[in-house]
Write a protein that holds these residues in place. Structure first.
Motif, PDB file in Angstrom:
ATOM      1  N   LEU A  44      52.880  -3.477   0.449  1.00 34.97           N
ATOM      2  CA  LEU A  44      51.630  -4.199   0.663  1.00 34.97           C
ATOM      3  C   LEU A  44      50.947  -3.609   1.895  1.00 34.97           C
ATOM      4  O   LEU A  44      51.567  -3.479   2.955  1.00 34.97           O
ATOM      5  N   LYS A  45      49.684  -3.245   1.762  1.00 36.94           N
ATOM      6  CA  LYS A  45      48.923  -2.690   2.894  1.00 36.94           C
ATOM      7  C   LYS A  45      48.251  -3.854   3.634  1.00 36.94           C
ATOM      8  O   LYS A  45      47.371  -4.515   3.091  1.00 36.94           O
ATOM      9  N   VAL A  46      48.695  -4.092   4.855  1.00 37.63           N
ATOM     10  CA  VAL A  46      48.262  -5.240   5.639  1.00 37.63           C
ATOM     11  C   VAL A  46      47.539  -4.755   6.892  1.00 37.63           C
ATOM     12  O   VAL A  46      48.036  -3.872   7.597  1.00 37.63           O
ATOM     13  N   VAL A  47      46.376  -5.319   7.163  1.00 37.46           N
ATOM     14  CA  VAL A  47      45.683  -5.068   8.430  1.00 37.46           C
ATOM     15  C   VAL A  47      45.720  -6.360   9.235  1.00 37.46           C
ATOM     16  O   VAL A  47      45.331  -7.426   8.746  1.00 37.46           O
ATOM     17  N   ALA A  48      46.225  -6.259  10.474  1.00 36.91           N
ATOM     18  CA  ALA A  48      46.253  -7.394  11.400  1.00 36.91           C
ATOM     19  C   ALA A  48      45.215  -7.151  12.485  1.00 36.91           C
ATOM     20  O   ALA A  48      45.109  -6.041  13.010  1.00 36.91           O
ATOM     21  N   SER A  49      44.470  -8.176  12.845  1.00 35.85           N
ATOM     22  CA  SER A  49      43.384  -7.973  13.796  1.00 35.85           C
ATOM     23  C   SER A  49      43.886  -7.636  15.195  1.00 35.85           C
ATOM     24  O   SER A  49      43.249  -6.874  15.921  1.00 35.85           O
ATOM     25  N   PHE A  50      45.035  -8.185  15.614  1.00 38.09           N
ATOM     26  CA  PHE A  50      45.544  -7.858  16.949  1.00 38.09           C
ATOM     27  C   PHE A  50      47.065  -7.963  16.959  1.00 38.09           C
ATOM     28  O   PHE A  50      47.692  -8.392  15.982  1.00 38.09           O
TER      29      PHE A  50
ATOM     30  N   ALA B  56      37.451   0.622   9.965  1.00 40.60           N
ATOM     31  CA  ALA B  56      36.724   0.281   8.737  1.00 40.60           C
ATOM     32  C   ALA B  56      37.436   0.867   7.517  1.00 40.60           C
ATOM     33  O   ALA B  56      37.530   0.219   6.466  1.00 40.60           O
ATOM     34  N   ALA B  57      37.943   2.090   7.652  1.00 40.21           N
ATOM     35  CA  ALA B  57      38.676   2.709   6.541  1.00 40.21           C
ATOM     36  C   ALA B  57      39.933   1.908   6.215  1.00 40.21           C
ATOM     37  O   ALA B  57      40.253   1.677   5.044  1.00 40.21           O
ATOM     38  N   ALA B  58      40.665   1.476   7.249  1.00 41.19           N
ATOM     39  CA  ALA B  58      41.899   0.718   7.039  1.00 41.19           C
ATOM     40  C   ALA B  58      41.616  -0.632   6.382  1.00 41.19           C
ATOM     41  O   ALA B  58      42.305  -1.036   5.437  1.00 41.19           O
ATOM     42  N   VAL B  59      40.597  -1.361   6.883  1.00 32.67           N
ATOM     43  CA  VAL B  59      40.238  -2.656   6.297  1.00 32.67           C
ATOM     44  C   VAL B  59      39.780  -2.474   4.848  1.00 32.67           C
ATOM     45  O   VAL B  59      40.116  -3.268   3.961  1.00 32.67           O
ATOM     46  N   GLY B  60      39.028  -1.411   4.587  1.00 32.17           N
ATOM     47  CA  GLY B  60      38.552  -1.153   3.230  1.00 32.17           C
ATOM     48  C   GLY B  60      39.675  -0.903   2.240  1.00 32.17           C
ATOM     49  O   GLY B  60      39.552  -1.212   1.054  1.00 32.17           O
ATOM     50  N   ALA B  61      40.780  -0.337   2.712  1.00 33.07           N
ATOM     51  CA  ALA B  61      41.893   0.000   1.828  1.00 33.07           C
ATOM     52  C   ALA B  61      42.988  -1.064   1.811  1.00 33.07           C
ATOM     53  O   ALA B  61      43.975  -0.924   1.092  1.00 33.07           O
ATOM     54  N   ALA B  62      42.831  -2.125   2.574  1.00 37.88           N
ATOM     55  CA  ALA B  62      43.897  -3.123   2.725  1.00 37.88           C
ATOM     56  C   ALA B  62      44.066  -3.987   1.480  1.00 37.88           C
ATOM     57  O   ALA B  62      43.125  -4.196   0.703  1.00 37.88           O
ATOM     58  N   ASP B  63      45.282  -4.502   1.303  1.00 32.14           N
ATOM     59  CA  ASP B  63      45.544  -5.542   0.299  1.00 32.14           C
ATOM     60  C   ASP B  63      45.336  -6.933   0.893  1.00 32.14           C
ATOM     61  O   ASP B  63      44.945  -7.860   0.191  1.00 32.14           O
ATOM     62  N   VAL B  64      45.630  -7.071   2.172  1.00 32.47           N
ATOM     63  CA  VAL B  64      45.471  -8.349   2.881  1.00 32.47           C
ATOM     64  C   VAL B  64      44.989  -8.045   4.298  1.00 32.47           C
ATOM     65  O   VAL B  64      45.500  -7.123   4.942  1.00 32.47           O
TER      66      VAL B  64
ATOM     67  N   PHE C 200      53.902 -11.148  13.821  1.00 26.96           N
ATOM     68  CA  PHE C 200      54.206 -12.176  12.812  1.00 26.96           C
ATOM     69  C   PHE C 200      54.302 -11.554  11.416  1.00 26.96           C
ATOM     70  O   PHE C 200      55.211 -11.860  10.647  1.00 26.96           O
ATOM     71  N   ALA C 201      53.333 -10.684  11.098  1.00 24.48           N
ATOM     72  CA  ALA C 201      53.272 -10.082   9.759  1.00 24.48           C
ATOM     73  C   ALA C 201      54.525  -9.256   9.470  1.00 24.48           C
ATOM     74  O   ALA C 201      55.064  -9.283   8.351  1.00 24.48           O
ATOM     75  N   ARG C 202      54.992  -8.513  10.460  1.00 21.55           N
ATOM     76  CA  ARG C 202      56.194  -7.687  10.251  1.00 21.55           C
ATOM     77  C   ARG C 202      57.432  -8.555  10.073  1.00 21.55           C
ATOM     78  O   ARG C 202      58.336  -8.207   9.296  1.00 21.55           O
ATOM     79  N   ASN C 203      57.488  -9.679  10.780  1.00 19.78           N
ATOM     80  CA  ASN C 203      58.634 -10.573  10.614  1.00 19.78           C
ATOM     81  C   ASN C 203      58.661 -11.216   9.232  1.00 19.78           C
ATOM     82  O   ASN C 203      59.734 -11.416   8.661  1.00 19.78           O
ATOM     83  N   VAL C 204      57.498 -11.545   8.701  1.00 20.48           N
ATOM     84  CA  VAL C 204      57.433 -12.164   7.366  1.00 20.48           C
ATOM     85  C   VAL C 204      57.567 -11.108   6.274  1.00 20.48           C
ATOM     86  O   VAL C 204      58.270 -11.304   5.276  1.00 20.48           O
ATOM     87  N   GLY C 205      56.906  -9.964   6.459  1.00 24.94           N
ATOM     88  CA  GLY C 205      56.857  -8.953   5.403  1.00 24.94           C
ATOM     89  C   GLY C 205      58.075  -8.061   5.310  1.00 24.94           C
ATOM     90  O   GLY C 205      58.407  -7.556   4.241  1.00 24.94           O
ATOM     91  N   GLY C 206      58.746  -7.860   6.452  1.00 22.22           N
ATOM     92  CA  GLY C 206      59.908  -6.974   6.439  1.00 22.22           C
ATOM     93  C   GLY C 206      59.544  -5.588   5.945  1.00 22.22           C
ATOM     94  O   GLY C 206      58.477  -5.059   6.258  1.00 22.22           O
ATOM     95  N   ASP C 207      60.430  -5.010   5.133  1.00 26.57           N
ATOM     96  CA  ASP C 207      60.194  -3.631   4.674  1.00 26.57           C
ATOM     97  C   ASP C 207      59.328  -3.569   3.410  1.00 26.57           C
ATOM     98  O   ASP C 207      59.179  -2.500   2.816  1.00 26.57           O
ATOM     99  N   ARG C 208      58.727  -4.688   3.024  1.00 28.47           N
ATOM    100  CA  ARG C 208      57.811  -4.677   1.875  1.00 28.47           C
ATOM    101  C   ARG C 208      56.355  -4.481   2.297  1.00 28.47           C
ATOM    102  O   ARG C 208      55.474  -4.394   1.435  1.00 28.47           O
ATOM    103  N   VAL C 209      56.090  -4.467   3.595  1.00 27.92           N
ATOM    104  CA  VAL C 209      54.702  -4.346   4.062  1.00 27.92           C
ATOM    105  C   VAL C 209      54.552  -3.183   5.039  1.00 27.92           C
ATOM    106  O   VAL C 209      55.483  -2.842   5.769  1.00 27.92           O
ATOM    107  N   ASP C 210      53.373  -2.577   5.038  1.00 23.46           N
ATOM    108  CA  ASP C 210      52.966  -1.616   6.065  1.00 23.46           C
ATOM    109  C   ASP C 210      51.817  -2.257   6.827  1.00 23.46           C
ATOM    110  O   ASP C 210      50.798  -2.619   6.226  1.00 23.46           O
ATOM    111  N   VAL C 211      51.981  -2.405   8.141  1.00 20.51           N
ATOM    112  CA  VAL C 211      51.011  -3.137   8.954  1.00 20.51           C
ATOM    113  C   VAL C 211      50.244  -2.177   9.852  1.00 20.51           C
ATOM    114  O   VAL C 211      50.848  -1.391  10.591  1.00 20.51           O
ATOM    115  N   ILE C 212      48.920  -2.253   9.784  1.00 20.72           N
ATOM    116  CA  ILE C 212      48.047  -1.540  10.710  1.00 20.72           C
ATOM    117  C   ILE C 212      47.438  -2.578  11.644  1.00 20.72           C
ATOM    118  O   ILE C 212      46.943  -3.609  11.196  1.00 20.72           O
TER     119      ILE C 212
END
Length: 328
Positions: A29-35, A72-80, A41-53
């Motif tokens: 899952l491609k995840v963008v976190a604002s800060f 903008a490129a990262a947000v445009g390509a994100a799943d969440v 938090f996202a890495r703790n919930v997602g574990g190795d199923r998510v890539d967080v930018i």
């Protein structure tokens, strides 16, 4: 001071920066976190199923952040896309529009206990008095004096309450389940495991505060980021700057704060990792308070620092607070 040229640059470069996923992220899952705190938090919930930018990285100040074309490129390509909400990320709407993302933008403070912005209520009362008490919905931003900085009805720093951190984690698990049903059991299990760590953290903070005499629980920080900590854990925080670091304290604000420090007999004063220490050092000099260390308010430290995760940040803050107060 117009920000439109920068936005135009972001929009214009999106097409030049296609997001090329790695083999791992093609499945994840491609995840963008604002800060940085949300990213943890996202890495703790997602574990190795998510890539967080992370958009605003360690020691970064989301209040004044200016997005880059790569964001903008990262947000445009994100799943969440995971954000705080409550107008914390002033850059968010422009960035989301520029990115043309189809991903859900999930506000993690939804369902949490949010506090009203005392600074905003003060300005609102001033405006009502100036206008004879008349104000209609939708007119909140009009007629404000130049120099007033308005940052929304609510204090956005909700993560400073561990109970609210638990809400963030639940909302992240819900968002990941909606985007990746096959991983939902994993996300729920990870969230439950991390929730147990948050409960233990809550008990540690309460035990530490209990060791601080009540008459010594007034402290000074750079900006008004610790309202939730104050509300949750029975401490009093004073600050020369308001909810956002964007608005600089006036000489009158600083003078009033120094007077209040002397009246309330503040025990310690602290710099923050996202603000310039100069003003705090000035106040410390004028009041005779010793700077008790650095607190982490709106961002984590880098990986080698004392607050590389949310759990470490909260432990570092309460340990630093308690140590400086008891030594004063």
């Amino acid at each position: 001071m117009s920000r439109m040229p920068k936005l135009a640059t972001v929009v214009g470069v999106i097409t030049l920066l296609p997001f090329t996923p790695s083999l791992a992220s093609a499945e994840n899952l491609k995840v963008v976190a604002s800060f940085s705190i949300i990213a943890d938090f996202a890495r703790n919930v997602g574990g190795d199923r998510v890539d967080v930018i992370t958009l605003v990285g360690p020691n970064g100040d989301a209040h004044v952040y200016e997005p880059k074309p790569a964001d903008a490129a990262a947000v445009g390509a994100a799943d969440v896309v995971l954000v705080n909400g409550l107008q914390f990320e002033g850059f968010l709407q422009r960035l989301v529009e520029a990115s043309a993302t189809k991903a859900p933008v999930v506000e993690l403070t939804k369902g949490g206990e949010v506090l009203r912005n005392a600074e905003e209520e003060h300005h609102h009362d001033q405006d009502k008095a100036a206008e004879g008490g008349e104000r209609h919905a939708g007119e909140a931003e009009e007629g404000h004096e130049e120099g007033h900085h308005h940052h929304g009805e609510f204090d956005p720093h909700a993560w400073q309450s561990v109970h609210n951190a638990e809400v963030y984690v639940k909302n992240i698990a819900d968002a990941f389940c909606a985007a990746d049903a096959a991983g939902c059991d994993t996300y729920r299990a990870n969230a439950e495991l991390y929730g147990g760590k948050l409960e233990a953290l809550e008990e540690e903070i309460k035990a530490a505060v209990a060791e601080i005499p009540e008459e010594k629980r007034t402290i000074i920080t750079s900006h008004d980021a610790f309202g939730y900590f104050e509300h949750e854990y029975d401490m009093k925080f004073l600050a020369p700057e308001g909810i956002s670091t964007e608005s600089e304290a006036s000489a009158a604000d600083v003078a009033a704060l120094i007077k209040q420090i002397r009246q309330d007999k503040a025990s310690a004063i602290f710099v923050e990792n996202v603000t310039n220490p100069r003003l705090i050092e000035q106040i410390a000099s004028e009041t005779g308070l010793k700077v008790g260390g650095e607190l982490y308010s709106d961002a984590l430290s880098d990986r080698n620092g004392p607050a590389a995760t949310y759990l470490e940040m909260m432990r570092h803050n309460i340990t630093t607070l308690k140590g400086a107060i008891l030594a004063s």
